[in-house]
Design a protein around this motif. Structure first.
Motif, mmCIF file in Angstrom:
data_model
loop_
_atom_site.group_PDB
_atom_site.id
_atom_site.type_symbol
_atom_site.label_atom_id
_atom_site.label_comp_id
_atom_site.label_asym_id
_atom_site.label_seq_id
_atom_site.Cartn_x
_atom_site.Cartn_y
_atom_site.Cartn_z
ATOM 1 N N GLU A 19 -8.306 32.900 13.489
ATOM 2 C CA GLU A 19 -8.288 33.882 14.572
ATOM 3 C C GLU A 19 -9.720 34.356 14.838
ATOM 4 O O GLU A 19 -10.431 34.789 13.930
ATOM 5 N N GLY A 20 -10.147 34.237 16.101
ATOM 6 C CA GLY A 20 -11.508 34.602 16.461
ATOM 7 C C GLY A 20 -12.516 33.491 16.244
ATOM 8 O O GLY A 20 -13.709 33.667 16.538
ATOM 9 N N GLY A 21 -12.072 32.363 15.729
ATOM 10 C CA GLY A 21 -12.954 31.231 15.485
ATOM 11 C C GLY A 21 -12.950 30.252 16.637
ATOM 12 O O GLY A 21 -12.560 30.573 17.766
ATOM 13 N N LYS A 258 5.916 30.779 17.229
ATOM 14 C CA LYS A 258 4.658 31.307 17.758
ATOM 15 C C LYS A 258 3.467 30.746 16.981
ATOM 16 O O LYS A 258 2.770 31.484 16.270
ATOM 17 N N PRO A 259 3.216 29.445 17.061
ATOM 18 C CA PRO A 259 2.069 28.893 16.326
ATOM 19 C C PRO A 259 0.783 29.588 16.753
ATOM 20 O O PRO A 259 0.582 29.896 17.928
ATOM 21 N N ALA A 260 -0.096 29.849 15.783
ATOM 22 C CA ALA A 260 -1.302 30.619 16.057
ATOM 23 C C ALA A 260 -2.426 30.180 15.136
ATOM 24 O O ALA A 260 -2.189 29.502 14.130
ATOM 25 N N PRO A 261 -3.667 30.544 15.453
ATOM 26 C CA PRO A 261 -4.759 30.312 14.509
ATOM 27 C C PRO A 261 -4.485 31.019 13.186
ATOM 28 O O PRO A 261 -3.636 31.916 13.106
ATOM 29 N N ILE A 262 -5.213 30.640 12.141
ATOM 30 C CA ILE A 262 -5.045 31.252 10.829
ATOM 31 C C ILE A 262 -5.409 32.744 10.911
ATOM 32 O O ILE A 262 -6.489 33.109 11.388
ATOM 33 N N PHE A 319 -8.446 32.205 5.286
ATOM 34 C CA PHE A 319 -9.153 32.732 6.463
ATOM 35 C C PHE A 319 -10.664 32.671 6.300
ATOM 36 O O PHE A 319 -11.381 32.229 7.193
ATOM 37 N N ASP A 320 -11.168 33.115 5.178
ATOM 38 C CA ASP A 320 -12.608 33.140 4.938
ATOM 39 C C ASP A 320 -13.075 31.809 4.365
ATOM 40 O O ASP A 320 -12.557 31.335 3.354
ATOM 41 N N LEU A 325 -13.745 27.649 0.032
ATOM 42 C CA LEU A 325 -14.561 26.797 -0.828
ATOM 43 C C LEU A 325 -14.350 27.153 -2.299
ATOM 44 O O LEU A 325 -14.208 26.257 -3.143
ATOM 45 N N ARG A 326 -14.326 28.420 -2.590
ATOM 46 C CA ARG A 326 -14.146 28.849 -3.980
ATOM 47 C C ARG A 326 -12.791 28.403 -4.521
ATOM 48 O O ARG A 326 -12.680 28.012 -5.689
#
Length: 337
Positions: A19-21, A258-262, A319-320, A325-326
């Motif tokens: 979301e927002g990406g 309602k598929p959506a961004p993460i 999301f992050d 990566l971690r």
């Protein structure tokens, strides 16, 4: 018996859009993840194919596969899965033959039978015509291009060759969430990958069907099961649970149509779902591995023992990007310790 010490781990990446990406950011993150996954010892890195989906940027997976292969050196790169029903076997053979020619010994061709999207988008992609071959026929034609000397029209009037592609013997996998794919993979002696990351209900039966129907072939002498599972790892158990709420929200929104961004993680999912919705989401995610390093290692060992999987493929949508990566780093460390 398979155990955590001798089980390879791999990555399934749909280039998730948050979301927002944007797709640009997601694809850059995919390349970053691929380079680090190779450093951490992952065996392969597969790109998922989806279409008309606001939360995934890997729709043109062969292009992304080539880009990922170009920024890595040894790790195998492939499709998880290329949706063969949308394409001609000749075009697929040429694409993956080209990839194999550019990156010899590093390309996997994972094939899926499902449309990978809604039926309207599938119709736009396929442009179906009368008499179109079904999946098994397409698969046999593809094998003829990659492992043989092409294929001939039924009346013998013309021979078709995949150039590049012919006799490159790109490893072919069947991927699926059903008994059909499991049985077909076994009968053809192909390696099989089960979609435990979104459809675990058929997991044990599908693996059994695959092994029971397996016939040694030119591709494989004994069954090989790659199991895809959701993984969310963090240094702290509570933080892992918090990060996993993005995954829960994704499946909740899909359940609601309602598929959506993460979505960003939340502190309390009970504010977002009903009891029935929670049950539905948890049924789709009961194989998920969520926890701190010790918990991830224990859960990973349990699922390997339960299924006898030869390889685990982690699907992680956090999301992050740094937290994602971690998570993959912790999973790699759980195998190495």
């Amino acid at each position: 018996m398979n155990n955590i010490a001798n089980t390879p781990i791999s990555v399934l990446d749909p280039s998730p859009i948050i979301e927002g990406g944007s797709p640009e950011i997601s694809l850059k993150n995919t390349l970053d993840l691929a380079k680090k996954a190779e450093q951490w010892g992952y065996k392969r890195f597969w790109l998922a194919e989806h279409h008309n989906w606001v939360g995934m940027a890997s729709s043109a997976s062969p292009i992304v596969i080539g880009r990922v292969a170009s920024v890595t050196e040894k790790m195998r790169v492939g499709s998880g899965a290329l949706l063969l029903s949308h394409y001609s076997p000749l075009s697929v053979a040429e694409q993956f033959g080209t990839l194999e020619t550019l990156f010899p010994g590093r390309i996997d061709l994972g094939l899926g039978r499902a449309p990978g999207t809604d039926r309207y988008t599938a119709n736009v992609l396929r442009q179906r015509v009368a008499g179109e071959p079904e999946f098994p026929e397409r698969l046999q034609e593809l094998i003829a291009y990659l492992y043989g000397s092409g294929t001939t029209m039924r009346n013998g009037s013309h021979v078709f060759h995949a150039i590049p592609g012919e006799k490159t013997e790109v490893p072919i996998w069947l991927l699926g969430s059903s008994l059909y794919s499991a049985e077909l993979a076994g009968m053809l002696g192909l390696p099989f990958s089960f979609a435990g990351h979104f459809a675990p209900g058929n997991m044990m039966e599908a693996i059994k069907v695959y092994r029971d129907n397996f016939r040694p072939s030119e591709f494989l002498q004994s069954p090989y099961v790659l199991l895809a599972v959701q993984v969310v790892a963090a240094d702290d158990k509570q933080e892992a649970q918090r990060l996993a709420t993005s995954m829960y929200q994704k499946f909740l929104l899909l359940t609601q149509g309602k598929p959506a961004p993460i979505q960003p993680p939340v502190e309390n999912m009970d504010r977002l779902w009903s009891a029935n919705e929670r049950k539905s989401v948890e049924e789709q995610l009961f194989t998920s591995i969520i926890g701190d390093p010790a918990g991830v290692k224990q859960q990973l060992q349990e699922i390997i023992v339960k299924t006898g999987a030869n390889e685990i493929m982690a699907h992680t949508e956090i999301f992050d990007h740094q937290a994602r990566l971690r998570s993959y780093e912790i999973l790699a460390q759980s195998i190495q310790r």
